[in-house]
Design a protein around this motif. Sequence first.
Motif, PDB file in Angstrom:
ATOM      1  N   GLY B   5      12.115 -24.126 111.164  1.00 23.04           N
ATOM      2  CA  GLY B   5      13.449 -24.498 112.637  1.00 23.04           C
ATOM      3  C   GLY B   5      12.395 -24.214 114.192  1.00 23.04           C
ATOM      4  N   LYS B   6      11.748 -23.183 113.681  1.00 21.22           N
ATOM      5  CA  LYS B   6      10.970 -23.096 114.713  1.00 21.22           C
ATOM      6  C   LYS B   6       9.964 -24.170 115.728  1.00 21.22           C
ATOM      7  N   GLY B   7      10.026 -25.381 115.175  1.00 26.13           N
ATOM      8  CA  GLY B   7       9.100 -26.028 115.760  1.00 26.13           C
ATOM      9  C   GLY B   7       9.035 -28.029 115.447  1.00 26.13           C
ATOM     10  N   ALA B   8       9.034 -28.939 115.761  1.00 21.26           N
ATOM     11  CA  ALA B   8       8.550 -29.860 115.554  1.00 21.26           C
ATOM     12  C   ALA B   8       7.359 -30.719 115.941  1.00 21.26           C
ATOM     13  N   ILE B 237      10.560 -27.830 108.369  1.00 22.43           N
ATOM     14  CA  ILE B 237      12.012 -26.241 108.430  1.00 22.43           C
ATOM     15  C   ILE B 237      11.475 -25.547 107.501  1.00 22.43           C
ATOM     16  N   GLY B 238      10.141 -26.179 106.553  1.00 23.58           N
ATOM     17  CA  GLY B 238       9.500 -25.537 105.970  1.00 23.58           C
ATOM     18  C   GLY B 238       7.742 -25.940 105.802  1.00 23.58           C
ATOM     19  N   ILE B 239       7.422 -24.788 105.671  1.00 19.01           N
ATOM     20  CA  ILE B 239       5.938 -24.981 105.668  1.00 19.01           C
ATOM     21  C   ILE B 239       4.493 -24.127 105.298  1.00 19.01           C
ATOM     22  N   ALA B 272      12.697 -23.508 103.823  1.00 22.06           N
ATOM     23  CA  ALA B 272      13.574 -25.047 103.679  1.00 22.06           C
ATOM     24  C   ALA B 272      15.115 -24.714 103.338  1.00 22.06           C
ATOM     25  N   GLY B 273      15.715 -23.869 102.884  1.00 21.36           N
ATOM     26  CA  GLY B 273      17.161 -23.691 102.313  1.00 21.36           C
ATOM     27  C   GLY B 273      16.969 -24.904 101.204  1.00 21.36           C
ATOM     28  N   ILE B 274      16.516 -25.820 100.705  1.00 16.19           N
ATOM     29  CA  ILE B 274      16.412 -26.861 100.623  1.00 16.19           C
ATOM     30  C   ILE B 274      15.849 -26.683  98.523  1.00 16.19           C
ATOM     31  N   LYS B 275      16.381 -28.099  98.186  1.00 15.64           N
ATOM     32  CA  LYS B 275      15.990 -28.302  96.930  1.00 15.64           C
ATOM     33  C   LYS B 275      14.856 -29.476  96.393  1.00 15.64           C
ATOM     34  N   PRO B 276      14.146 -29.852  95.519  1.00 19.30           N
ATOM     35  CA  PRO B 276      13.642 -31.178  95.801  1.00 19.30           C
ATOM     36  C   PRO B 276      14.577 -31.991  94.978  1.00 19.30           C
ATOM     37  N   ASP B 277      15.644 -31.947  94.610  1.00 16.59           N
ATOM     38  CA  ASP B 277      16.342 -33.089  95.019  1.00 16.59           C
ATOM     39  C   ASP B 277      17.041 -33.291  96.377  1.00 16.59           C
ATOM     40  N   ASP B 278      16.985 -32.856  97.745  1.00 16.41           N
ATOM     41  CA  ASP B 278      17.454 -33.212  98.684  1.00 16.41           C
ATOM     42  C   ASP B 278      16.565 -34.220  99.350  1.00 16.41           C
ATOM     43  N   ILE B 279      15.533 -34.376  98.531  1.00 20.16           N
ATOM     44  CA  ILE B 279      14.519 -34.636  99.468  1.00 20.16           C
ATOM     45  C   ILE B 279      15.220 -36.438  99.815  1.00 20.16           C
ATOM     46  N   ASP B 280      15.050 -36.777 101.022  1.00 20.65           N
ATOM     47  CA  ASP B 280      14.506 -38.567 100.982  1.00 20.65           C
ATOM     48  C   ASP B 280      13.603 -39.039 100.547  1.00 20.65           C
ATOM     49  N   VAL B 281      12.875 -38.362 101.377  1.00 15.76           N
ATOM     50  CA  VAL B 281      10.949 -39.716 101.524  1.00 15.76           C
ATOM     51  C   VAL B 281      10.125 -38.526 101.312  1.00 15.76           C
ATOM     52  N   ALA B 282       9.352 -39.343 100.619  1.00 12.49           N
ATOM     53  CA  ALA B 282       8.129 -37.826 100.273  1.00 12.49           C
ATOM     54  C   ALA B 282       6.033 -38.710 100.596  1.00 12.49           C
TER      55      ALA B 282
END
Lengths: 136, 383
Positions: B5-8, B237-239, B272-282
């Motif tokens: 969340g620090k950059g875009a 959000i995660g890198i 990112a605080g998410i799981k692979p299931d939360d991914i909409d596009v890869a």
Amino acid sequence: MTAEKKPVPHETELSKPYWDAARQGVLKIQKCSNCGTVRHYPQLVCVECYSREYGWTETSGKSTLHSWTIAHHAFHAAFRDELPYILATVDLEEGPRALGRLVGIEAQDLKIGLPLRYSFVSDENGTPILTFHPAG
Amino acid sequence: MSLSGKGAITGIGETVYARGSTRPALDLQIEASLKAIEDAGLSPRDIDGVIPIGITGAPAEEFIHNFGIEDLKFSAVNPIGGASGIASVQTALSLIDSGVCNHVLIPAGRNTSIGAKAGARIHTMPQFHYVTEFELPLGAVSPAQLYAPMARRHMELFGTTSLQFAQVAIAMRAHAVLHDNAVMKKPMTVEDHQNSRMITDPYRLFDCSLESDGGAALVVSSAERARDMKQPRVQVIGIAEGHPDSPSSITQRHDMTKLGLSKAAPRAFAQAGIKPDDIDVAEIYDCFTYQVICQIEDMGFCKKGEGGPFVENGRLQLGGALPTNTHGGLLSQAHMLGMNHIVELVRQLRGQGGRTQVAGAEVGLATGYGDLGDGSIAIMARA
Ligand SMILES: [Zn+2]
């Protein structure tokens, strides 16, 4: 087309004992003088004890097939006449692996764990090419 | 403490992708960079950090000269091949978060038509020195030949098949056909894939990525600045980057079915605080078809060994559960070192995906893969 020569390995002070042994038909790998851990490819320091002292030990030759690819396309013109050829990733009994050519076997007989033995075959440049054969 | 969340990514730019271009790599990098800077609503003189990509990347000095940058505050290169793009975003975020830079440019571009092919290129690189000394003389010349044993081992251990590789290839092609900047426009069937000639078993021609000419560039800015910039804000959000065991030799790797991504992905998902299931596009680095299957496993979308069945039944295609490489990827859009994957992810999350837009895409990821299995991953969200 095949006037192009095969690439020649650039031996270093570190790797010269490997190549010297290979030219004699012997596969040698490094062995830490402090803790006895063997390693391949050659490196300067033992990853277990960080000793920089090492010697070279002859492998038993007992080995098994870990994986492979069969080359059908020449990415370098000097290999075109040898297509198709098998590049074999091989588990040496001592632990480290080696990559070599694999000959004397049909594609359908390739399988993980296949027992192998080795020889060195001199190429057009005099480079000793590590070559595996079915051990049976 | 993390970079979440620090950059875009505030600017994206690409040239037309092609084969047979006569334009020098620098020219392609400058065009893509100017497009990315304009996309961000910035002036070239606003750039205060440059991280060029790859061995074809022009040094930062060229961007100072050409853009009139008065006070460039940082430049460096991440030498991990196709993992470098995302690794450089990580570097840029660190610089921005620590206050060193405001806007970092990440330019890439190459002309393989007038430069060296991959097979020749790698043997000049220090990270390939074991390969060059011990494997090249055997006839292990190209990345395809070096990576194929990883795929073969996976097939033998887990029953993965060439037909499953085909599922990856046809998904990428289906997306390229719809995309307005892709090189390969002819639809591909499973049969086409199976009939393509064997390059190095198990890789057929259609398992292999393209050699392409073009440029791609990114601008990275702080999340705070991005709020008021020109485009919808796409935050990182995660890198993370990850280096495989035995990074200079696949032959010696204890488990050759795992890549550096297997170390990086858990860190990125935790940030990112998410799981692979939360991914909409890869957007998954697809130098070869098998590498997509392996990375899907390494990221935890399924267990190790289950990637083959996972990609079946159109799961990677638009409308599937995990739409992947909506631009066609390296297999069918262009080989732009994975920078095209980052650009496409940003476009998707902005809702600018055109005919391959994944409806409602809010969270996505891109991966990089370099050299002998270096990995990187960026998870991004529209916010
Ligand atoms: Zn030791």
